[in-house]
Scaffold this active site. Sequence first.
Site, PDB file in Angstrom:
ATOM      1  N   HIS A 234       0.930  -1.272   0.148  1.00  0.00           N
ATOM      2  CA  HIS A 234      -0.167  -0.033  -0.022  1.00  0.00           C
ATOM      3  C   HIS A 234       0.736   1.243   0.109  1.00  0.00           C
ATOM      4  CE1 HIS A 234      -3.263  -2.986   0.939  1.00  0.00           C
ATOM      5  NE2 HIS A 234      -2.268  -3.469   1.605  1.00  0.00           N
TER       6      HIS A 234
ATOM      7  N   GLU B  93      -2.498   0.317   7.698  1.00  0.00           N
ATOM      8  CA  GLU B  93      -1.577  -0.761   7.407  1.00  0.00           C
ATOM      9  C   GLU B  93      -0.279  -0.178   6.615  1.00  0.00           C
ATOM     10  OE1 GLU B  93      -3.163  -3.506   4.700  1.00  0.00           O
ATOM     11  OE2 GLU B  93      -1.487  -4.487   4.641  1.00  0.00           O
TER      12      GLU B  93
ATOM     13  N   GLU C 233       1.920 -11.681   5.636  1.00  0.00           N
ATOM     14  CA  GLU C 233       0.883 -11.023   6.410  1.00  0.00           C
ATOM     15  C   GLU C 233       1.419 -11.095   8.039  1.00  0.00           C
ATOM     16  OE1 GLU C 233      -1.658  -9.402   5.561  1.00  0.00           O
ATOM     17  OE2 GLU C 233      -2.207  -9.646   3.508  1.00  0.00           O
TER      18      GLU C 233
ATOM     19  N   HIS D  18       2.815  -6.962   4.205  1.00  0.00           N
ATOM     20  CA  HIS D  18       1.538  -6.649   4.754  1.00  0.00           C
ATOM     21  C   HIS D  18       1.074  -6.836   6.020  1.00  0.00           C
ATOM     22  CE1 HIS D  18       0.008  -5.631   0.528  1.00  0.00           C
ATOM     23  NE2 HIS D  18       1.205  -6.133   0.221  1.00  0.00           N
TER      24      HIS D  18
HETATM   25 ZN    ZN Z   1      -2.151  -5.292   2.696  1.00  0.00          ZN
END
Ligand code: ZN
Length: 175
Positions: A5, A19, A137, A72
């Site tokens: 992002h 995030e 993640e 992420h």
């Molecule tokens: Zn993400």
Amino acid sequence: IDPGHGGARLGAVYEDVMEKTINLSVSKKLETILKDYGYNVVMTRIKDVEIGLYERSDIANAVDADLFVSIHSNAADKFPDFTGIYTYYHPSSRRGAKLAQAIQTPLAQITGAVDRGIKDADFVVLRETDMCAVLVEMGFMTNHGELMDLISDSYQDKLAQGIAEGIVSYLNGLK
Ligand code: ZN
């Protein structure tokens, strides 16, 4: 290293935490560790800027990177109890699965987080990159406790250390 992002693409947002900010912070720590180890590290972004998914894989392909590691943080709205780490790889990539496992194991160990294992997914950045690629993640922003971990400097150090250890062990295994 691909911090997920950025810019107008905030990623998940919970309790006023974005995030994109967590991802960039851990990515920079990871960059520092790997550079200290002597690796040549390329970041897809080093600031809070928007960057497309295909642009990310283009950057990695253009510099002919050996590995692509996307960073992420997770979210599961309906499951606030969910915590833990997943590492994703592309279903067509056996080396991706190998790198994912190489990262997942020390990462769960060093952080003490729940080890949710490795998983395959047809993500753009995993599919379009020519090299061995994974997407980590790091934890669930929808779980209050884990979100507090994710924004803590010392926990971010552990995340970066765990990912770095996995990368190093994978690369050493190729020798
Ligand atoms: Zn993400």
